[in-house]
Structures are given as C-alpha cells and as structure tokens.
Design an enzyme around this catalytic site. Structure first.
Site, mmCIF file in Angstrom:
data_model
loop_
_atom_site.group_PDB
_atom_site.id
_atom_site.type_symbol
_atom_site.label_atom_id
_atom_site.label_comp_id
_atom_site.label_asym_id
_atom_site.label_seq_id
_atom_site.Cartn_x
_atom_site.Cartn_y
_atom_site.Cartn_z
ATOM 1 N N HIS A 266 -8.370 -11.028 52.715
ATOM 2 C CA HIS A 266 -9.204 -12.228 52.847
ATOM 3 C C HIS A 266 -10.456 -12.047 52.017
ATOM 4 O O HIS A 266 -11.007 -10.947 51.962
ATOM 5 C CB HIS A 266 -9.580 -12.444 54.328
ATOM 6 C CG HIS A 266 -10.018 -13.836 54.595
ATOM 7 N ND1 HIS A 266 -11.298 -14.269 54.336
ATOM 8 C CD2 HIS A 266 -9.336 -14.896 55.066
ATOM 9 C CE1 HIS A 266 -11.374 -15.554 54.649
ATOM 10 N NE2 HIS A 266 -10.205 -15.959 55.092
ATOM 11 N N ASP A 322 -2.797 -15.637 59.139
ATOM 12 C CA ASP A 322 -1.397 -16.013 58.897
ATOM 13 C C ASP A 322 -0.402 -14.919 59.250
ATOM 14 O O ASP A 322 0.800 -15.160 59.249
ATOM 15 C CB ASP A 322 -1.216 -16.417 57.418
ATOM 16 C CG ASP A 322 -2.039 -17.645 57.083
ATOM 17 O OD1 ASP A 322 -2.025 -18.580 57.891
ATOM 18 O OD2 ASP A 322 -2.710 -17.655 56.036
HETATM 19 N N1 COA Z 1 -1.464 -7.556 49.227
HETATM 20 C C1 COA Z 1 -1.702 -6.528 48.380
HETATM 21 N N2 COA Z 1 -2.907 -6.320 47.815
HETATM 22 C C2 COA Z 1 -3.888 -7.166 48.117
HETATM 23 C C3 COA Z 1 -3.698 -8.255 48.981
HETATM 24 C C4 COA Z 1 -2.427 -8.437 49.540
HETATM 25 N N3 COA Z 1 -2.172 -9.441 50.363
HETATM 26 N N4 COA Z 1 -4.850 -8.941 49.098
HETATM 27 C C5 COA Z 1 -5.740 -8.312 48.320
HETATM 28 N N5 COA Z 1 -5.165 -7.253 47.734
HETATM 29 C C6 COA Z 1 -5.798 -6.308 46.809
HETATM 30 C C7 COA Z 1 -5.787 -6.889 45.389
HETATM 31 O O1 COA Z 1 -4.609 -6.545 44.704
HETATM 32 C C8 COA Z 1 -7.030 -6.301 44.805
HETATM 33 O O2 COA Z 1 -6.733 -4.968 44.463
HETATM 34 P P1 COA Z 1 -7.330 -4.296 43.097
HETATM 35 O O3 COA Z 1 -8.829 -4.322 43.313
HETATM 36 O O4 COA Z 1 -6.733 -2.952 43.070
HETATM 37 O O5 COA Z 1 -6.907 -5.201 41.977
HETATM 38 C C9 COA Z 1 -8.006 -6.259 45.979
HETATM 39 O O6 COA Z 1 -7.175 -6.193 47.152
HETATM 40 C C10 COA Z 1 -8.899 -7.495 46.062
HETATM 41 O O7 COA Z 1 -8.061 -8.635 46.104
HETATM 42 P P2 COA Z 1 -8.369 -10.036 45.428
HETATM 43 O O8 COA Z 1 -7.060 -10.674 45.063
HETATM 44 O O9 COA Z 1 -9.389 -9.857 44.354
HETATM 45 O O10 COA Z 1 -9.035 -10.813 46.636
HETATM 46 P P3 COA Z 1 -9.396 -12.355 46.695
HETATM 47 O O11 COA Z 1 -10.592 -12.448 47.562
HETATM 48 O O12 COA Z 1 -9.491 -12.966 45.333
HETATM 49 O O13 COA Z 1 -8.116 -13.011 47.399
HETATM 50 C C11 COA Z 1 -6.583 -13.574 49.103
HETATM 51 C C12 COA Z 1 -8.024 -13.205 48.769
HETATM 52 C C13 COA Z 1 -6.508 -14.044 50.528
HETATM 53 C C14 COA Z 1 -6.138 -14.720 48.175
HETATM 54 C C15 COA Z 1 -5.695 -12.332 48.874
HETATM 55 O O14 COA Z 1 -6.059 -11.318 49.785
HETATM 56 C C16 COA Z 1 -4.221 -12.658 49.026
HETATM 57 O O15 COA Z 1 -3.586 -13.106 48.076
HETATM 58 N N6 COA Z 1 -3.630 -12.449 50.238
HETATM 59 C C17 COA Z 1 -2.244 -12.783 50.463
HETATM 60 C C18 COA Z 1 -2.095 -14.266 50.734
HETATM 61 C C19 COA Z 1 -2.585 -14.627 52.098
HETATM 62 O O16 COA Z 1 -2.218 -14.019 53.096
HETATM 63 N N7 COA Z 1 -3.394 -15.691 52.154
HETATM 64 C C20 COA Z 1 -3.919 -16.206 53.380
HETATM 65 C C21 COA Z 1 -5.400 -16.026 53.451
HETATM 66 S S1 COA Z 1 -6.028 -16.524 55.023
#
Ligand code: COA
Length: 385
Positions: A266, A322
């Site tokens: 998140h 979720d």
């Molecule tokens: N699975 C694996 N790795 C994850 C992850 C996940 N669900 N969520 C974050 N990470 C990792 C990223 O790969 C990144 O790693 P790195 O620094 O080595 O590249 C780091 O954690 C930061 O993630 P980032 O994508 O920059 O975070 P964000 O704030 O832009 O995105 C979400 C937030 C929610 C979009 C992201 O965590 C995600 O895609 N989660 C899965 C989808 C989900 O469950 N969404 C519902 C949210 S309520």
C-alpha cells in the site's frame, strides 16, 4: 521547474476532514472514529451518514436516512432492459459504470451540468447521495441474475442494507453472522482518504459533472487491479496456489519474475492495513462458528501472509484490505468477479462525502505538467517526410 513526483506520492491533492490514516501505526479513522470501533458497533447506514454529515446521527436522523435508503432501492424497469443487452461475459465493473452513468438519464440529477448554485444546495447533494448509495447494491445484485438469464430479485424494504444486498444476491435471508460480516465489510470499505478512485471522483466533481458521472468516473478507477480490482485477483491467486504447502515455491517463482502479489502493499501503510487485521479476525470467527475448519483458501492465505512477511516486509509491504475480503465474500455466495463491485457499493458513501466536500469550496482541478517533448518546430509537408 516544479518537481514531478510519480504517482503524486506525498503530494496533498486536497484538504479533507472525512478520514485520516496513520500508515506507520496502522490506524484509520472516519471523522475521528477508529475503524475497528465502527466495524464492531456501527452499521453501514450509520457510517454512510457519518461520512456524509460529519457526525454520528441521532436515532431520529438515522431512522430517516435509513427509511430514505429503503425507499430508493428500486430502479426503473428500463435499467434492467439496458442490462439485458449487455454481454453476460462483460466484467461487472464495466456493467456498474454503465448502469450508474445511465441512472443519470433516468433520474433528475444533471443540474450541476448546467451550472447555477444547485451544487451548493445541501438538500440536493444529500438526496442525490441517498439515491446513489441506495441503488448501488440493487444494480450489482441485479446484474448477477440478469447475466445468468434470470429476472433480478427485487429489493426488500424490511431488511437492512447489508442483509438486503445478500438477499438480492442469493434469494434467501442471510445467516445473521454473514449479514453482520457483510455490514462490517461495507463499513471497512466505505472510505479511505484520497485514494485513486476518490481522487477521480474529486476531479470529475470539480467540473460540476452530475453525481452519477462523478461516481461512474470513480467506479472506472476502482476497477483496476492496483486498486479495488485486487480483491478478485487475490482469490484467483489463492486458488492457483491451491494448498498452504505450495505457497513458498509459488512465491519464490513469482518474486523471481518481479510479479505482484495481489492484496499486498500500500502506498500509505508501511505496516499491516488495519482493515486486513479486522477482516482476518472475522474470517476466523466465521470458521469457528462452522466447527473450526479453516478451508483451503483461508489456510493458503495465512501461509502466504507468513511467507510474504519474510520476503516483502523489509520493503514495508504487508496485507492490505483486499487480501482477506474476497475469501469472506466467497463464503457469502458472491462470485469473484463481483468482489470489486461490492467494494464500489461500500465506497460510494466515501466518494459522495468527498463530492460534497469538494462542492463546498470548489475550484476545478487543473494541475500542471513537466513537458518532455520537442521544442517548437516547423511543420513538414507529407511529401518531404
Ligand atoms: N508484490 C510484490 N512486491 C510489491 C508489492 C506486491 N504486491 N507491492 C509493492 N511491492 C514492492 C515493489 O516491487 C517495490 O519494490 P522495489 O523497491 O524493489 O522496486 C516496492 O515494494 C514499492 O512498491 P511500489 O510499487 O513503488 O509501491 P506503490 O506505492 O507505487 O504501489 C500498490 C502501491 C498498492 C499499487 C502496490 O503495493 C501493489 O501493486 N500492490 C498489489 C495490488 C494491490 O493489492 N492493490 C490494492 C491496494 S489497496
């Protein structure tokens, strides 16, 4: 040149007094009330009114709001006709966006499009909010039957919001524990500060678009798998893993390919999302009531959370709302591709609270950009290219 922050991370897009979260302590409050207290002690109807009005209602105020919601559950016959022409294979969130946008054509509500100060009229804003919140559940449940070739089950006025939602899905009055869990799920999903779909609602609202179009914009934004669409993917992912003993090998394979683990991570929380903790507790309660068997999906989810703790916690990635919600919805007889629609039903309350807040002191959203294209140049006739 102003600094560009991808995803607007850390950039305040608005001022709001609706909800607040502390991402390092895992605390979420609606209008100052902790989410755990609301999930345990409130109802979706009361929480929706709290979000809209900013304070807990009196008994009389709540009764009037509840009666209004019950009165507005029915939708016009022609909306069912529209649904009949939509392909049954379409995603329910696409249907929901279409149906909500079409509500605006059937019910008066486009005054904002024509300007004037109607958007500042609190009665108008309140009535539109009631109409939309009341009908969201009806539309979602209707589609379940229409897409399967049946007539929808009409809403019942004698049931509470959560009970009626489950009744319209399954055609029978729900088990009281399941109805209470659905009520708590609706409360937990009703609001969450300035997330992507709420931001979309604010942007649409700031143009004085009608509330139906504001909610349609938010629905489209919620649908994506990085946002509300993750709940469907979580259950599909757990089904693919199959059993807790498969978790570690599956996870290593996914992480090696840099794939997302759905329901994890998140932008704001650097600890476990408090809503995930509450949903997990409700899942345990349900399983205990059913004699203690956890079921393969829940067992697999628990094992996945444990394995992710080792691999992803160092990045601040923990279960979000979720991760456990879909397992609960499945127990209620809701098909996975409708999970995000249930999320939208609940979140309509938060979207509308933000719409109302936006209109109070509206200025159209018109951010700037950092231009990275060509500098000015001469047009080249096609024969010279
Ligand atoms: N699975 C694996 N790795 C994850 C992850 C996940 N669900 N969520 C974050 N990470 C990792 C990223 O790969 C990144 O790693 P790195 O620094 O080595 O590249 C780091 O954690 C930061 O993630 P980032 O994508 O920059 O975070 P964000 O704030 O832009 O995105 C979400 C937030 C929610 C979009 C992201 O965590 C995600 O895609 N989660 C899965 C989808 C989900 O469950 N969404 C519902 C949210 S309520």
């Amino acid at each position: 040149m102003s600094e560009y922050l991808p995803g607007l991370e850390g950039v305040p897009a608005t001022q709001s007094n609706i909800s607040d979260l502390d991402g390092t302590r895992g605390i979420l409050t609606y209008r100052g009330y902790r989410i755990g207290d609301l999930a345990r002690r409130s109802t979706f109807e009361e929480t929706a009114l709290l979000l809209l009005d900013g304070r807990l209602p009196t008994r009389e105020e709540l009764a009037a709001f509840d009666a209004d919601l019950r009165r507005n559950r029915v939708v016009k016959y022609n909306i069912r006709e529209i649904m009949k022409y939509l392909p049954a294979t379409g995603h329910p969130m696409e249907m929901l966006q279409t149906a909500v946008a079409s509500l605006g054509m059937f019910y008066p509500g486009d005054e904002c499009l024509t300007g004037g100060d109607v958007c500042g009229d609190l009665n108008y804003v309140h009535n539109m909010s009631v109409k939309i919140i009341a009908r969201m559940a009806t539309l979602v449940a209707m589609w379940e039957h229409v897409r399967n070739g049946y007539d929808p089950i009409p809403p019942r006025k004698d049931l509470g919001y959560a009970e009626n939602l489950l009744y319209m899905f399954n055609g029978e009055e729900p088990d009281p524990l399941l109805a209470r869990i659905m009520d708590a799920c609706l409360i937990l999903h009703a609001e969450h500060t300035i997330n992507a779909s709420t931001f979309a609602a604010l942007v649409a609202g700031s143009t004085l678009a009608s509330p139906y179009l504001v909610i349609a914009a938010a629905i489209g934004t919620l649908a994506g798998p990085l946002h509300g669409g993750a709940n469907q993917r979580v259950v599909e992912m757990l089904e693919e893993i199959g059993r807790p003993e498969n978790v570690r090998a599956w996870l290593d394979g996914k992480l090696a390919k840099k794939a997302k683990i759905w329901g994890m991570g998140h932008r704001e929380y650097k600890v476990k999302d408090p809503r995930a903790t509450i949903l997990q507790g409700m899942m345990r309660e349900l399983m205990e009531q059913r004699g203690g068997s956890m079921g393969p999906l829940f067992e697999t989810a628990l094992a996945l959370e444990e394995a992710c703790e080792e691999k992803l916690a160092p990045k601040g990635v923990y279960p979000n709302v979720d991760f456990y919600s879909g397992i609960l919805y499945k127990e209620m007889g809701i098909p996975p591709d409708q999970f995000t629609s249930i999320f939208a039903v609940a979140r309509s309350a938060g979207w509308l609270a933000h719409w109302r807040e936006q209109l109070k002191d509206n200025r159209i959203f018109r951010p700037t950009q950092v231009y990275t294209g060509e500098s000015e140049r001469d047009y080249v006739p096609i024969e010279q290219r």
